[in-house]
Design an enzyme around this catalytic site. Structure first.
Site, PDB file in Angstrom:
ATOM      1  CB  CYS A 386      -1.009  -0.054   1.144  1.00 37.71           C
ATOM      2  SG  CYS A 386      -2.490   0.895   0.733  1.00 37.71           S
ATOM      3  CG  HIS A 512      -3.804  -3.604   2.969  1.00 37.51           C
ATOM      4  ND1 HIS A 512      -2.815  -3.142   3.821  1.00 37.51           N
ATOM      5  CD2 HIS A 512      -4.429  -2.508   2.486  1.00 37.51           C
ATOM      6  CE1 HIS A 512      -2.854  -1.821   3.858  1.00 37.51           C
ATOM      7  NE2 HIS A 512      -3.823  -1.413   3.057  1.00 37.51           N
ATOM      8  CD  GLU A 514      -1.451  -6.283   4.977  1.00 38.83           C
ATOM      9  OE1 GLU A 514      -1.172  -6.561   3.794  1.00 38.83           O
ATOM     10  OE2 GLU A 514      -1.678  -5.127   5.372  1.00 38.83           O
TER      11      GLU A 514
HETATM   12  N1  GLN Z   1      -2.057   6.706   2.701  1.00 38.66           N
HETATM   13  C1  GLN Z   1      -2.144   5.946   1.499  1.00 38.66           C
HETATM   14  C2  GLN Z   1      -3.493   6.099   0.815  1.00 38.66           C
HETATM   15  O1  GLN Z   1      -4.467   6.470   1.428  1.00 38.66           O
HETATM   16  C3  GLN Z   1      -1.840   4.488   1.751  1.00 38.66           C
HETATM   17  C4  GLN Z   1      -2.817   3.799   2.645  1.00 38.66           C
HETATM   18  C5  GLN Z   1      -2.324   2.485   3.211  1.00 38.66           C
HETATM   19  O2  GLN Z   1      -1.130   2.228   3.248  1.00 38.66           O
HETATM   20  N2  GLN Z   1      -3.228   1.679   3.696  1.00 38.66           N
HETATM   21  O3  GLN Z   1      -3.604   5.856  -0.348  1.00 38.66           O
END
Ligand code: GLN
Length: 555
Positions: A386, A512, A514
């Site tokens: 992410c 994600h 995970e």
């Molecule tokens: N802050 C980033 C976004 O909103 C990444 C979010 C995250 O890592 N879950 O796109």
């Protein structure tokens, strides 16, 4: 033939928080599932946030996201990891959500003329949320974990709802397991049962007699202690279950099996216990994590590293992937705020793999970008999740493509090169709760690619929780320099996976992974990342053993 009605098991906690209700619930569910029953677990959280999505990880640990896009408590992660079945919005309900629904209904006139009260309106809504899962016909047993500690003001309506359900459905359809602490008093050299007695008394005052007591303890409970707890708390001696501190949460189902927790639950619910649980694959997994043949050190670069729960699912994914590789993964926490150009080699030099963690906001981002650069230039296996993927894109733009000042508009709205930017639809959104790109989205993988190699399939579905995206205006520049989009959302064209082809393993994912790793189904990207870290370590060790043979290998 109509299936038998669903039965309900409630798990409450007394004496202290953090006794591990989530793990006990998940362990019991695992045992019942291994006996062939259809089980799900639900968590009721007594706080007023509508969901934990707006909570800082320091408050409540990681926010877990389900396929249907619910932002939930991290205990749901344990449920999925243990049971290998997906949860949904229905599996996590907060006081805020309950009140919001009741108040919305009141505004619509549903209770016209009536005074809306905690009893019966709030308790009815709690019961409705509990039986919603039971009434699907998909489960034989619903285990509902009540967050907080008995005696807290905010958990009163929940305990009252449990009392009513026990009264309405009867004690063979609805049971309560109370988790308490039996502390060891050093000076008296004794286990003390009084706190347990008091917390059961508290429950009794609220009208609920627990059926089973699970006692957290550092030392084994003697038959005498068990008898005492049973006698003073009105439970059968065999219903006093010892829950001794375990070195791994994955041991807990096996410990609970030894203590007959599942058997007692079934007998109290008047359910047949003909089949013993099949725990063979679980036992194999636990043996693997206890006797690994290999070891690797992977750096987890993030800004919430002081709090292990903030990256719970990532840490657990490494345990699953480690077992799959017969390898113990030592996860080294690296605070991204403390990484800079001057110390990066010293901070990351001993690692076999580098994971740059998800996150929000500006703090620690430059350290993450520096860590990416190190991994890319020194060919260390790299996995960005992410924000980790976004940092990889920013680093590449700045240091390979020469786009000075490239950034995400989350960190710098005025950047000359917004390689990570907000989607148009997101720009219109002003409210914070539940408005990110959330839940499972399809992704098509490019062939050949390292990410395809890992998954072995062309179409995947992974879970998201973010507002910003890779800016496709820059894609061809990136691809020409070797950073390819190897996973694309087929509906929106958004970049979901990036990989750098001039590197042994450099992968960033916008989703994600995970959140989908379980004991039975370790995540393919984590398995691959650990395998690549093992290979990297072997090469390094070979270099140390015979430096001559390593001559010419670029660093
Ligand atoms: N802050 C980033 C976004 O909103 C990444 C979010 C995250 O890592 N879950 O796109």
């Amino acid at each position: 033939m109509e299936s038998a009605p669903c039965k309900y098991v409630f798990v409450t906690g007394g004496v202290s928080s953090s006794l591990g209700k989530g793990i006990i619930s998940a362990s019991l569910a695992k045992l019942l599932q291994a006996r062939g029953l259809r089980v799900t677990i639900q968590k009721l959280d007594p706080y007023i946030n509508v969901d934990p999505g707006t909570l800082n990880p320091y408050e409540h640990g990681e926010c877990y996201v389900t396929d249907d896009g619910a932002e939930t408590d991290l205990d749901l992660g344990h449920y999925e990891r243990f049971l290998n079945t997906p949860t949904s919005q229905a599996n996590n309900v907060t006081t805020g959500r309950i009140y919001l629904d009741v108040i919305m209904r009141e505004r619509q006139g549903a209770y016209l003329g009536k005074t809306v009260q905690v009893v019966p309106h709030i308790t009815d809504e709690i019961k409705r949320r509990i039986t919603l899962l039971g009434n699907t016909g998909n489960y034989d047993i619903v285990i509902t974990e009540i967050g907080g500690t008995v005696g807290d003001i905010e958990s009163l309506p929940y305990i009252e709802a449990v009392r009513q359900m026990k009264y309405e459905l009867g004690n063979t359809n609805c049971i309560v397991i109370h988790l308490t602490l039996v502390p060891f008093l050093k000076s008296a050299r004794e286990l003390k049962t009084k706190p347990t007695q008091h917390s059961v008394k508290e429950l009794l005052e609220e009208g609920v007699q627990p059926d089973i007591l699970v006692c957290r303890t550092e030392y084994p409970l003697s038959p005498e202690v068990r008898r005492k707890v049973a006698q003073f708390c009105n439970v059968a001696p065999e219903a006093v279950i010892e829950s001794i501190d375990a070195d791994s949460i994955y041991n807990v189902p096996l410990l609970m099996y030894k203590e007959n927790l599942d058997r007692i639950v079934l007998s109290r619910l008047h359910l047949e216990t003909t089949r013993e649980p099949d725990l063979s694959s679980w036992i194999r997994f636990v043996e693997k994590i206890h006797n690994p043949h290999y070891r690797v050190r992977i750096g987890l670069v993030g800004k919430y590293v002081e709090l292990p729960d903030a990256y719970k699912s990532i840490r657990e994914s490494f345990i699953h992937a480690g077992a799959a590789n017969d390898c113990q993964v030592e996860v080294i926490s690296i605070h991204s705020e403390h990484v800079n150009e001057a110390n990066v080699a010293q901070q990351l030099g001993q690692l076999d793999g580098i994971l740059v963690a998800p996150g929000f906001g500006h703090r620690g981002v430059e350290g993450k970008i520096t860590a990416v650069r190190y991994a890319r230039e020194y060919q260390v296996p790299f996995f960005g999740i992410c924000l980790g993927m976004q940092c990889a894109a920013i680093e590449f733009a700045r240091n390979v493509l020469g786009l000075a000042g490239a950034h995400s508009t989350e960190m710098n709205p005025d950047t000359p090169h917004p390689v990570i930017d907000m989607m148009e639809e997101q720009k219109k959104i002003v409210v914070k709760g539940g408005t990110m790109r959330l839940g499972a989205y399809e992704c098509e993988l490019r062939k050949p690619s390292k990410v395809f190699e890992a998954y072995g399939v062309e179409r995947i579905r992974e879970r998201h929780r973010h507002r910003y995206e890779f800016n496709n205006k820059y894609l061809s520049m990136f691809e020409q320099a070797g950073m390819i989009a190897s996973g694309i959302n087929p509906n929106s064209g958004l970049v979901e996976v990036m990989e750098f082809i001039h590197h042994p393993w450099f992968i960033g994912v916008q989703y994600h992974p995970e959140l989908k790793s379980t004991v039975d189904n370790p995540h393919p990207l984590f398995i691959r990342f650990v395998a690549m870290a093992m290979a990297y370590r072997q090469t390094k060790e070979a270099e140390v053993a015979s430096p001559a043979s390593a001559a010419g290998i670029p660093l």
